[in-house]
Design a protein around this motif. Structure first.
Motif, PDB file in Angstrom:
ATOM      1  N   GLU A 151      27.584 -29.838 -32.704  1.00 33.48           N
ATOM      2  CA  GLU A 151      28.034 -30.997 -33.479  1.00 33.48           C
ATOM      3  C   GLU A 151      29.502 -31.315 -33.198  1.00 33.48           C
ATOM      4  O   GLU A 151      29.888 -32.491 -33.144  1.00 33.48           O
ATOM      5  N   MET A 188      20.020 -34.327 -30.986  1.00 35.77           N
ATOM      6  CA  MET A 188      21.308 -35.025 -31.114  1.00 35.77           C
ATOM      7  C   MET A 188      21.731 -35.735 -29.831  1.00 35.77           C
ATOM      8  O   MET A 188      22.731 -36.449 -29.820  1.00 35.77           O
ATOM      9  N   TYR A 245      26.581 -25.914 -35.200  1.00 38.17           N
ATOM     10  CA  TYR A 245      27.950 -26.369 -35.477  1.00 38.17           C
ATOM     11  C   TYR A 245      28.717 -26.610 -34.183  1.00 38.17           C
ATOM     12  O   TYR A 245      29.399 -27.632 -34.029  1.00 38.17           O
ATOM     13  N   SER A 282      30.620 -34.882 -31.633  1.00 36.84           N
ATOM     14  CA  SER A 282      31.549 -35.713 -32.396  1.00 36.84           C
ATOM     15  C   SER A 282      32.769 -36.123 -31.571  1.00 36.84           C
ATOM     16  O   SER A 282      33.407 -37.131 -31.857  1.00 36.84           O
TER      17      SER A 282
END
Length: 614
Positions: free
Chosen positions: A355, A383, A352, A359
């Motif tokens: 991410e 990622m 998390y 983002s």
């Protein structure tokens, strides 16, 4: 941006109570605290070397305090009936452990286990694996010593074939010694302290990463070293328990189609070329799966094709990925959790954080004087988050290491590189942070260490001294400056990076604070505390604008913002320590971060010279 919804103490916690284990109330919880249950971290723990036959030994163990003498012999006649239940993996000092026992120096942990029936075949071996135990571990199986390991961040294993009962119950004991920063010791420990204070945090002792077993043939693959460059060249070494046998390698794309098959020799360098591979970069994190077969042993792994190098662009030394200058911007990532300390509550929780950063448009994290579980680096690979990896520091201040302590720290520094050099996302090693444990009078060890790092891993950059005592070693001239950036002047022979800046803070209500009075009392030591989120976001905009202007005018090639999350008495994270509040005006920050990349691209010209590292 999604913030996970509130989770209340429910069925999982009730089941835990029945087993005798119960989460202890930490000074602050997260949305994942009471989801952990008694089957934590069920994922296969080593994605770069994966087999189908394995057994997870995480879960509820027994724990009690111990003594130095018990490292010599397992307490085989002790029932542990009065010992505490403890959750493995977790730091003994954490709420998730079910113990929350601080200032632990010696500990004994135990559990029973059985071996799957088909593992007892003739000619097969049983390996007992530990991903990380802080700090020294002496392991016994059925009362017999399996082995010893020193170093709180590194994985290790023992062949326990001759110690286990294949058709019955087995008993595993792990004796732990962890001095942290006690007087007389100077070990790799990062920000752990027996007595935490502001930028130094509660210590982590015990088994804090996954414990597991696997079944392997007599001659098996022990280790893979993999690098793959932008031209498709793969360099690999397959270390085995046997001799120089033949090994077959398949490179498989996302579509499941083999891009290349090759045969090589174990325990020797293997090289081959994959034609026109899709390259790995933060914008396109393409990965290829690998299948490696050695006789009866078959493992899977993966790699990414990318080349990290240094190039001269318009007369300025720049970092290059796949031959192109990239500006790298990310956060100082401490990797601490209020409920688990060093151990994230779950893979979901750990990912998390990443991410959120991705983002926002960040392309990098600086893993700050801590080493994470292998699944962290796999997530960064997947990622497209670049990783600057710090070596965990020794004690800061005047307590400099003696010769033996320095030699041990250097030994573990080499282990860090050896165990992590196959992850595509890692592109820089940091040797010293802000002089912590750095010898600066008798000689400058980072000069030889930087050269040794290049020998151990010629495919990456080296930041020899992040902040403070710089003596010209490594690829970077790294400056720390709070709160505003100061990415100049710099050594023109090396890459200029703002290794730490920002650190602006914003206090929150008690609901989101680490509820330890000593930590709360140090909040005012934060570099800058803004009155409200409006002021915090305004200051963030100003500082990123200053950084953009320095990119435009000077030679700045990267920057590290402090930091991903709050930690204990620090309130300067993008996220609060419990991950419940994101302080940022997302649209504003995304725009300002993109402006950094645009400014860097405005400085791009032809790469006049390039030094390829691999």
């Amino acid at each position: 941006m999604h913030i996970p919804g509130q989770v209340v103490l429910g069925a999982l916690a009730v089941a835990s109570q029945v087993l005798g284990y119960q989460v202890q109330t930490p000074p602050l919880d997260t949305e994942w605290t009471y989801k952990v249950g008694t089957n934590p971290w069920p994922e296969y723990p080593r994605p770069l070397l994966q087999r189908p036959q394995w057994q997870n030994l995480n879960g509820v163990w027994k724990y009690r305090r111990s003594s130095a003498a018990e490292a010599r012999m397992a307490p085989v006649n002790e029932s542990f009936a009065n010992a505490q239940d403890v959750l493995v993996p977790s730091c003994l000092e954490s709420g998730l452990s079910g113990v929350q026992d601080t200032n632990v120096t010696y500990a004994m942990l135990t559990r029973q286990f059985t071996v799957p029936r088909d593992w007892a075949q003739k000619g097969r071996r049983i390996m007992l694996n530990f991903e990380a135990v802080d700090y020294e571990a002496t392991v016994f199986v059925n009362g017999r010593r399996a082995g010893f390991h020193r170093g709180g961040y590194w994985h290790f294993n023992f062949d326990v074939t001759d110690l286990v009962r294949p058709n019955g119950t087995n008993t595993l004991h792990v004796h732990v010694f962890d001095p942290t920063d006690s007087m007389g010791y100077n070990i790799p420990m990062g920000k752990q302290r027996v007595n935490p204070s502001h930028i130094f945090y509660r210590a982590c002792s015990g088994i804090w990463q996954t414990v597991w077993m696997e079944s392997v043939p007599q001659n098996y693959i022990q280790k893979l070293d993999i690098s793959a460059d932008m031209n498709g060249k793969v360099k690999m070494q397959v270390a085995t328990s046997g001799g120089n046998d033949k090994v077959s390698i398949s490179v498989i794309g996302k579509d499941g189609v083999s891009a290349m098959s090759h045969e090589g020799t174990c325990n020797s360098p293997i090289e081959f070329v994959v034609d026109s591979p899709k390259l790995w970069s933060p914008d396109s994190p393409n990965l290829y799966n690998l299948s490696i077969k050695l006789g009866d042993d078959e493992v899977t792994s993966y790699t990414g094709f990318r080349t990290v190098s240094v190039g001269e662009v318009n007369g300025i030394q720049r970092p290059l990925i796949n031959g192109k200058f990239f500006f790298h911007f990310g956060t100082l990532d401490q990797g601490y959790w209020p409920d688990g300390l060093h151990t994230p509550p779950s893979r979901e929780a750990m990912v998390y954080d990443l991410e959120v950063l991705k983002s926002l448009g960040l392309n990098m994290v600086r893993k700050h004087i801590k080493v994470e579980p292998a699944l962290f680096y796999q997530a960064c690979d997947q990622m497209g988050l670049l990783v600057i990896q710090d070596m965990p520091a020794m004690v800061d201040g005047d307590r400099k290491p003696d010769a033996a302590q320095q030699a041990e720290w250097e030994r573990q520094f080499e282990i860090m590189i050896d165990q992590h050099k196959s992850y595509p996302s890692i592109y820089t090693w940091i040797i010293y942070n802000e002089g912590w444990g750095q010898i600066t009078k008798e000689y400058y060890p980072e000069i030889d260490l930087a050269a040794r790092t290049k020998q151990l891993d010629p495919t990456r950059l080296v930041d020899a001294t992040s902040g403070w005592f710089d003596h010209g070693a490594g690829d970077f001239h790294d400056n720390h400056h709070y709160a505003n950036p100061q990415c100049a002047p710099h050594d023109p022979k090396r890459i200029a990076i703002q290794g730490e800046f920002g650190g602006i803070g914003h206090n929150v209500s008690a609901a989101n604070l680490w509820k330890v009075q000593a930590a709360i009392d140090t909040i005012n030591q934060t570099y800058e505390i803004d009155t409200d989120l409006e002021a915090y976001n305004y200051r963030g905009h100003i500082l990123l604008t200053e950084l953009k202007e320095q990119i435009e005018r000077y030679a700045c090639s990267g920057a590290v913002w402090t930091q991903t999350t709050d930690v204990e008495g620090e309130v300067n994270g993008f996220l609060t320590y419990d991950r419940r509040i994101l302080r940022l005006k997302v649209d504003q920050w995304k725009k300002d971060i993109q402006a950094l990349y645009d400014a860097a691209q405005g400085r791009v010209g032809q790469v006049t010279t390039q030094k390829t590292l691999n």
